[in-house]
Design an enzyme around this catalytic site. Sequence first.
Site, PDB file in Angstrom:
ATOM      1  N   GLY A  24       0.781  -1.219   0.000  1.00  0.00           N
ATOM      2  CA  GLY A  24       0.000   0.000   0.000  1.00  0.00           C
ATOM      3  C   GLY A  24       0.816   1.273   0.000  1.00  0.00           C
ATOM      4  O   GLY A  24       0.252   2.374   0.005  1.00  0.00           O
ATOM      5  N   SER A  79       6.049 -11.311  -4.014  1.00  0.00           N
ATOM      6  CA  SER A  79       4.982 -11.317  -5.009  1.00  0.00           C
ATOM      7  C   SER A  79       5.229 -10.282  -6.088  1.00  0.00           C
ATOM      8  O   SER A  79       6.048  -9.379  -5.932  1.00  0.00           O
ATOM      9  CB  SER A  79       3.644 -11.020  -4.328  1.00  0.00           C
ATOM     10  OG  SER A  79       3.657  -9.724  -3.763  1.00  0.00           O
ATOM     11  N   ARG A  80       4.521 -10.435  -7.175  1.00  0.00           N
ATOM     12  CA  ARG A  80       4.444  -9.389  -8.174  1.00  0.00           C
ATOM     13  C   ARG A  80       3.356  -8.410  -7.742  1.00  0.00           C
ATOM     14  O   ARG A  80       2.624  -8.656  -6.782  1.00  0.00           O
ATOM     15  CB  ARG A  80       4.143  -9.978  -9.550  1.00  0.00           C
ATOM     16  CG  ARG A  80       5.241 -10.906 -10.070  1.00  0.00           C
ATOM     17  CD  ARG A  80       5.036 -11.229 -11.525  1.00  0.00           C
ATOM     18  NE  ARG A  80       6.018 -12.181 -12.028  1.00  0.00           N
ATOM     19  CZ  ARG A  80       7.235 -11.845 -12.453  1.00  0.00           C
ATOM     20  NH1 ARG A  80       7.614 -10.574 -12.410  1.00  0.00           N
ATOM     21  NH2 ARG A  80       8.063 -12.762 -12.911  1.00  0.00           N
ATOM     22  N   THR A 129      -2.016  -4.556  -6.623  1.00  0.00           N
ATOM     23  CA  THR A 129      -2.673  -3.277  -6.885  1.00  0.00           C
ATOM     24  C   THR A 129      -1.665  -2.140  -7.019  1.00  0.00           C
ATOM     25  O   THR A 129      -2.045  -1.009  -7.285  1.00  0.00           O
ATOM     26  CB  THR A 129      -3.662  -2.929  -5.760  1.00  0.00           C
ATOM     27  OG1 THR A 129      -2.945  -2.881  -4.510  1.00  0.00           O
ATOM     28  CG2 THR A 129      -4.752  -3.969  -5.652  1.00  0.00           C
ATOM     29  N   THR A 185       7.821  -6.498  -5.236  1.00  0.00           N
ATOM     30  CA  THR A 185       9.249  -6.765  -5.014  1.00  0.00           C
ATOM     31  C   THR A 185       9.824  -7.626  -6.125  1.00  0.00           C
ATOM     32  O   THR A 185      10.926  -7.373  -6.615  1.00  0.00           O
ATOM     33  CB  THR A 185       9.453  -7.446  -3.650  1.00  0.00           C
ATOM     34  OG1 THR A 185       9.070  -6.533  -2.620  1.00  0.00           O
ATOM     35  CG2 THR A 185      10.897  -7.844  -3.449  1.00  0.00           C
ATOM     36  N   ASP A 200     -11.374  -5.641   1.669  1.00  0.00           N
ATOM     37  CA  ASP A 200     -10.441  -5.821   2.775  1.00  0.00           C
ATOM     38  C   ASP A 200     -10.895  -6.990   3.632  1.00  0.00           C
ATOM     39  O   ASP A 200     -12.063  -7.085   4.016  1.00  0.00           O
ATOM     40  CB  ASP A 200     -10.375  -4.553   3.635  1.00  0.00           C
ATOM     41  CG  ASP A 200      -9.711  -3.401   2.904  1.00  0.00           C
ATOM     42  OD1 ASP A 200      -8.782  -3.679   2.131  1.00  0.00           O
ATOM     43  OD2 ASP A 200     -10.124  -2.252   3.114  1.00  0.00           O
ATOM     44  N   SER A 231      -2.903 -15.262   4.144  1.00  0.00           N
ATOM     45  CA  SER A 231      -2.072 -15.123   2.951  1.00  0.00           C
ATOM     46  C   SER A 231      -0.610 -14.932   3.319  1.00  0.00           C
ATOM     47  O   SER A 231       0.280 -15.612   2.797  1.00  0.00           O
ATOM     48  CB  SER A 231      -2.569 -13.939   2.122  1.00  0.00           C
ATOM     49  OG  SER A 231      -1.699 -13.662   1.046  1.00  0.00           O
ATOM     50  N   LYS A 263      -3.036   0.602   3.219  1.00  0.00           N
ATOM     51  CA  LYS A 263      -3.938  -0.476   3.607  1.00  0.00           C
ATOM     52  C   LYS A 263      -4.349  -0.350   5.066  1.00  0.00           C
ATOM     53  O   LYS A 263      -5.473  -0.687   5.439  1.00  0.00           O
ATOM     54  CB  LYS A 263      -3.273  -1.835   3.367  1.00  0.00           C
ATOM     55  CG  LYS A 263      -3.165  -2.215   1.905  1.00  0.00           C
ATOM     56  CD  LYS A 263      -2.596  -3.607   1.753  1.00  0.00           C
ATOM     57  CE  LYS A 263      -2.492  -4.007   0.285  1.00  0.00           C
ATOM     58  NZ  LYS A 263      -1.920  -5.350   0.109  1.00  0.00           N
TER      59      LYS A 263
END
Length: 501
Positions: free
Chosen positions: A176, A202-203, A206, A211, A264, A272, A296
């Site tokens: 976020g 992760s790619r 949003t 990273t 959310d 996750s 977030k």
Amino acid sequence: MTTHRLLARRASIDTYQQAVVYLRSDCHVCQAEGFQSQAQVEVIAGGRHLLAILHHVGSDWLRHNEIALSEAAWALLGAASGDEVEVRHPPVLDSLAHLRAKVHGGRLDYAALRALTEDVSHGRLSDIHLASFVTVCAGGGLDFNETMALTRAMVDVGERIDWGVSPVMDKHCIGGLPGNRTTLLVVPIVAACGVLMPKTSSRAITSAAGTADAMETLAPVELDVAAMRRVVEREGACIAWGGAARISPADDMLIRVERPLNLDSEGLLVASILSKKIAMGSQRVLIDLPVGPVTKVRSLAAAEQLSRSLVSVGAALGLQVRTQMTDGTQPVGRGIGPALEAMDVMAVLERRADAPSDLRERALLIAGGILEMAGRSESGAGQVLAREVLADGRALAKFIAICEAQGGLRVPPRAAHTHTVSAPVSGIVSTIDTRLVTRAAKLAGAPRDPAAGATMHARLHDRVELGQPLFTLHAESLGALRYALSFVRSQLPVVQVDAQP
């Protein structure tokens, strides 16, 4: 159960992670089985089973005896062009009864969640069912026991790595906040101190860059488990894309539908994050919680609640979790977008005078905390050790070694087109809307185009003069650049400057 045989054909259509197949609406299979468009069908080839969404074709590009597969379906089924495949109605899924029970207010135990995540991870649930699951979990839809059970189930349906040593460290940022690319600094600092830190990331979901997207402009990231082991055995760390290995595969499927729903869910977020850490063999993890008006986590109270959930669920599953609340009121560093963020990272590692100090200090704070958790320094002294490792070049040497072990260090690309947005008045920068900055960077092409994004020139509370650069947009095409600029001009100021003479 009746089966029908057709010849496989690659459609070369990108449907992202959703498996889609194409049949002539007037072919014998559709007529015999009554398959309607958007129906789910099972495709079998060489002992491999694929559940896919059916789309009808009414033109002659597809023959009556052929079935065309999207790129996702083609990869999952592993068929070759012209192979004979079976097509039939899918099996009835018992897990859907658990989903219906949750919709009607019931609670899910481990057995129910294991059945659901098993079907999710194997692509047996349609996107409608996945969206239903995400929706009933949103808000406070999962209590502590359900969150813990979901986390365990996500781990159990995928691969789990055991590194055979202790401690195995990890970090995570809930996201976020654009430009917050601390992982690429923290991992080499920690690894240079002899601490094992295999990092999967992760790619973008949003954001304008994940990273893995930023790291990929510097080195290959698509490592399977065997490749990750080789890199970690050689260098004590890796920075890889988690999607290349079956690490919590159910989570990857849920994320795909969470993105457009934009809902959310604390329980899903906790499951996750922690499922991937546990599956990766991590034993101790530090989680960065940026707090800001448009991140977030938007309040200290919300951050404290999320922190309690992360720590307590982690402890129940044998994972030591520590959280770090950080400033989320403005972008970190200067670059927003894969290559631009990677350039910031290299500037810090190379100890350049123009390196963004906020990115450096945030990374040192997190690295210091991890070194203390790992027992490499006394409490309160980790940041000092991290600073020494960065200052004497050990962090840079370790990062280069990690990149070489993953396939070779690369030079990040630069965009073909740029446009700078300047201050409309002289005054003080009072706000920077991180959501609008991220949106503009994405409209410019990030992360699809690695060189696209935005470069920030001003920070909160800076004094700027009329015409002074505030930020620059980067794009690979003039069309994308104009698109991003039209968005910027249609919004409230992305960077608010309060006029002062």
